[in-house]
Each structure stands twice: as C-alpha cells, then as structure tokens.
Design an enzyme around this catalytic site. Structure first.
Site, PDB file in Angstrom:
ATOM      1  N   ASN A   9     -42.607  86.639 -18.127  1.00 22.69           N
ATOM      2  CA  ASN A   9     -43.681  85.310 -18.529  1.00 22.69           C
ATOM      3  C   ASN A   9     -44.338  84.880 -18.841  1.00 22.69           C
ATOM      4  O   ASN A   9     -45.213  85.852 -17.265  1.00 22.69           O
ATOM      5  CB  ASN A   9     -43.223  84.085 -16.680  1.00 22.69           C
ATOM      6  CG  ASN A   9     -43.741  82.836 -17.166  1.00 22.69           C
ATOM      7  OD1 ASN A   9     -44.217  82.316 -18.346  1.00 22.69           O
ATOM      8  ND2 ASN A   9     -43.360  82.276 -16.358  1.00 22.69           N
ATOM      9  N   LYS A  11     -46.624  83.216 -19.407  1.00 23.11           N
ATOM     10  CA  LYS A  11     -47.622  82.590 -19.251  1.00 23.11           C
ATOM     11  C   LYS A  11     -48.183  82.325 -20.533  1.00 23.11           C
ATOM     12  O   LYS A  11     -48.216  82.097 -21.702  1.00 23.11           O
ATOM     13  CB  LYS A  11     -48.816  82.684 -17.848  1.00 23.11           C
ATOM     14  CG  LYS A  11     -47.223  82.812 -16.521  1.00 23.11           C
ATOM     15  CD  LYS A  11     -48.087  82.865 -15.878  1.00 23.11           C
ATOM     16  CE  LYS A  11     -47.401  83.469 -14.077  1.00 23.11           C
ATOM     17  NZ  LYS A  11     -47.585  83.029 -13.374  1.00 23.11           N
ATOM     18  N   HIS A  97     -40.861  76.085 -12.818  1.00 25.86           N
ATOM     19  CA  HIS A  97     -41.990  77.056 -12.923  1.00 25.86           C
ATOM     20  C   HIS A  97     -43.187  76.100 -11.461  1.00 25.86           C
ATOM     21  O   HIS A  97     -43.632  74.700 -12.044  1.00 25.86           O
ATOM     22  CB  HIS A  97     -42.676  77.368 -13.069  1.00 25.86           C
ATOM     23  CG  HIS A  97     -43.705  78.677 -13.231  1.00 25.86           C
ATOM     24  ND1 HIS A  97     -44.862  78.890 -12.439  1.00 25.86           N
ATOM     25  CD2 HIS A  97     -43.322  80.367 -13.106  1.00 25.86           C
ATOM     26  CE1 HIS A  97     -45.451  79.557 -11.944  1.00 25.86           C
ATOM     27  NE2 HIS A  97     -43.850  80.923 -12.713  1.00 25.86           N
ATOM     28  N   GLU A  99     -45.956  76.541 -11.556  1.00 26.77           N
ATOM     29  CA  GLU A  99     -47.374  75.788 -11.777  1.00 26.77           C
ATOM     30  C   GLU A  99     -47.241  74.621 -12.770  1.00 26.77           C
ATOM     31  O   GLU A  99     -48.323  74.041 -13.422  1.00 26.77           O
ATOM     32  CB  GLU A  99     -48.017  76.937 -13.140  1.00 26.77           C
ATOM     33  CG  GLU A  99     -48.352  78.166 -12.408  1.00 26.77           C
ATOM     34  CD  GLU A  99     -48.604  79.365 -12.900  1.00 26.77           C
ATOM     35  OE1 GLU A  99     -47.817  79.344 -14.102  1.00 26.77           O
ATOM     36  OE2 GLU A  99     -48.738  80.833 -12.094  1.00 26.77           O
ATOM     37  N   GLU A 169     -39.607  82.007  -6.290  1.00 28.30           N
ATOM     38  CA  GLU A 169     -40.705  82.236  -5.978  1.00 28.30           C
ATOM     39  C   GLU A 169     -41.283  81.210  -5.104  1.00 28.30           C
ATOM     40  O   GLU A 169     -42.264  80.123  -5.306  1.00 28.30           O
ATOM     41  CB  GLU A 169     -40.636  81.969  -7.477  1.00 28.30           C
ATOM     42  CG  GLU A 169     -40.913  82.729  -8.736  1.00 28.30           C
ATOM     43  CD  GLU A 169     -41.387  82.555  -9.873  1.00 28.30           C
ATOM     44  OE1 GLU A 169     -41.730  84.179 -10.350  1.00 28.30           O
ATOM     45  OE2 GLU A 169     -41.932  81.910 -10.000  1.00 28.30           O
ATOM     46  N   GLY A 175     -48.916  85.244  -8.170  1.00 27.93           N
ATOM     47  CA  GLY A 175     -50.392  85.939  -8.692  1.00 27.93           C
ATOM     48  C   GLY A 175     -51.419  86.017  -8.446  1.00 27.93           C
ATOM     49  O   GLY A 175     -52.264  86.155  -8.378  1.00 27.93           O
ATOM     50  N   SER A 215     -46.299  88.211  -7.548  1.00 34.92           N
ATOM     51  CA  SER A 215     -46.177  89.542  -7.217  1.00 34.92           C
ATOM     52  C   SER A 215     -45.681  90.349  -7.711  1.00 34.92           C
ATOM     53  O   SER A 215     -45.722  91.774  -6.039  1.00 34.92           O
ATOM     54  CB  SER A 215     -47.153  89.325  -6.609  1.00 34.92           C
ATOM     55  OG  SER A 215     -48.607  88.447  -6.619  1.00 34.92           O
TER      56      SER A 215
HETATM   57  C1  PEP Z   1     -44.690  83.736 -11.475  1.00 29.27           C
HETATM   58  O1  PEP Z   1     -45.937  82.895 -12.699  1.00 29.27           O
HETATM   59  O2  PEP Z   1     -43.735  83.651 -12.249  1.00 29.27           O
HETATM   60  C2  PEP Z   1     -45.345  84.948 -11.542  1.00 29.27           C
HETATM   61  C3  PEP Z   1     -44.221  85.500 -10.469  1.00 29.27           C
HETATM   62  O3  PEP Z   1     -45.982  85.639 -11.408  1.00 29.27           O
HETATM   63  P1  PEP Z   1     -46.863  87.155 -11.128  1.00 29.27           P
HETATM   64  O4  PEP Z   1     -45.382  88.030 -10.872  1.00 29.27           O
HETATM   65  O5  PEP Z   1     -47.820  87.151 -11.624  1.00 29.27           O
HETATM   66  O6  PEP Z   1     -47.060  86.613  -9.116  1.00 29.27           O
END
Ligand code: PEP
Length: 252
Positions: A9, A11, A97, A99, A169, A175, A215
């Site tokens: 992703n 973003k 998601h 976000e 998630e 992040g 992460s």
């Molecule tokens: C995400 O936003 O789906 C995600 C897993 O981000 P990150 O790997 O940067 O934590």
C-alpha cells in the site's frame, strides 16, 4: 493450500516518475528472483494506477487500488467507482483501512457497501480490521474485531465471502515501527478464522487469506509468516523500497 499474498500500500507517496521507477525496480527484483506461490500486489496512488497496470501487464505483479466509492456512479466529486477500477485492469481494492476510518469517517456500514460494489465488479476486496491502542490496552481487541467483521462481512453470501481477503492491522502498529509479536498476530488471526468458520463453515474459513499489516518489514516478516494463520502481509512503508518489498515477498 491457502493463497499467500504480499500487498504493498503505497498510500499518498511517489510522483509519476518515482512510481514508474519503483515498479521497474520491483519487476527486476522478481525477474531476478521470483516468489513462486506468492501473489504480489501493489496499490499505487490513484493517478498512476492505469500506468502501473500497463507496466505490470504480463508479469507476476498484480495491481490494487487503495479505495473505491460505495455507489455505482454519480455526483461524488473526487471519488472513484469500482467499475472504473475494473475497466482499467485493477484486480484488488483495499477497503476499511484505518486511515480512511480515522481521517474520512468511514464507518463499517460505508465499508460494507464498498465491499459490495467491489465484489459486483469482480475486484478482490482486502478488508482491513484492527483495534486501536486503547482498545488493546483495555483487552477489548477481540470484541472490536468481531464487531468489524460482523458489520462489514457477515451480510455476504458464502460465494462472495470466499473471494474476500482480510487484513488484520492493529492500528497501534501502523506506521509506528511497533509490530505485533508473531504470537499476538497468530492469536488474532486464529480468532478471525474461527469467527469466519462460525459464520460460514470451516472449509470456507480455511481457504480465507488473512494478512497481517503494521510495520511489517524484511527483519520481521519471516517470523510473522511462519505463524499458521498468517497468510501474508499488507505492507505500507516497506513497500516503497523495491528491495525491502521483494525481501518480504521472499520471506515465506
Ligand atoms: C498499512 O498502512 O496498511 C501498513 C501496514 O503500514 P505500515 O507497514 O507502514 O505500518
């Protein structure tokens, strides 16, 4: 055997030149060292989606979108319909998601309708669920995740549900550099699979790909993917570097 998936992703990162370069590097990585048995998906920013579809045509890399609208079409300025994505060759769409839930107020009801539109247009939804830090600290994570599954997925017919990919998630890991331990991820993934089994039967649940996101990076991917109910990853930050993303796809 269940499908293994590593989805990137991106973003709101990369301009057009950088997006092209990242895809070229990725294609080189996978040409040099394929990842057999792993479905690799990249979800670039919306303006570059069509170009990335063209760039990856005939390769093992598939393309996803980061969102779609819950309506078929109409007066929704700035939005993108599932049918539009399908018409340019997109195969996956990330929905729910955290976000989007946090910054755009997307509720489970919104997300449920988006999943319906995606499925109607033969896109594979990657449905994201996961708890906030305070919910984890209060020991409410199972309850929160169960509610998210129920609200967004349980209305689906089994033939539809069989096409959905789930991404667990934990919001506190996205992040932040803080990753769920393999044991924490496994515990929740097994819980999700059990809930899907309760609703749709064990056979369907056993076929459902459940990805971990938060992460995930080359240094921790293998220990996460070794867990029996972790079928891959939804990768944010580490998907922006071809070598890191390829290393994650090679971590099974
Ligand atoms: C995400 O936003 O789906 C995600 C897993 O981000 P990150 O790997 O940067 O934590």
């Amino acid at each position: 055997m269940r499908e293994k998936i590593v989805a990137g992703n991106w973003k709101m990162n990369k301009n057009r030149t950088e997006a092209k370069a990242l895809v070229s590097e990725l294609l080189k990585e996978f040409k040099h060292k394929p990842a057999p048995g792993v479905t690799v998906v990249v979800a670039p920013p919306m303006p570059f989606t069509g170009e990335v579809v063209d760039q990856t045509a005939g390769t093992s890399v598939q393309v996803g979108a980061q969102n779609c609208h819950q309506s078929e079409s109409g007066a929704y300025t700035g939005e993108v319909a599932a049918e539009m994505l399908k018409s340019i060759g997109v195969q996956y769409v990330i929905l729910g998601h955290s976000e989007r839930r946090t910054y755009y107020g997307e509720t489970d009801a919104f997300v449920a309708a988006k999943i319906d539109r995606a499925l109607e247009h033969d896109l594979v939804p990657i449905y994201c669920c996961g708890e906030l830090l305070e919910e984890r600290k209060a020991g409410r994570h199972f309850e929160v995740i169960e509610a998210q599954l129920k609200a967004a997925l349980y209305h689906l017919h089994p033939t539809e549900m069989a096409k959905v990919v789930i991404a667990y998630e934990p919001v506190w890991a996205i992040g932040t550099g803080e990753t769920a331990t393999p044991e924490q991820a496994q515990e929740v993934h097994a819980f999700i699979r059990q809930k899907i089994a309760d609703q749709y039967g064990r056979e369907l649940a056993e076929g459902c790909a459940i990805l971990y996101g938060g992460s995930c990076k080359p240094s921790n991917a293998q220990s996460l993917f070794l867990q029996p109910d972790v079928d891959g990853g939804l990768i944010g930050g580490a998907s922006l570097k071809a070598a890191d993303f390829a290393a994650i796809a090679h971590s099974f």
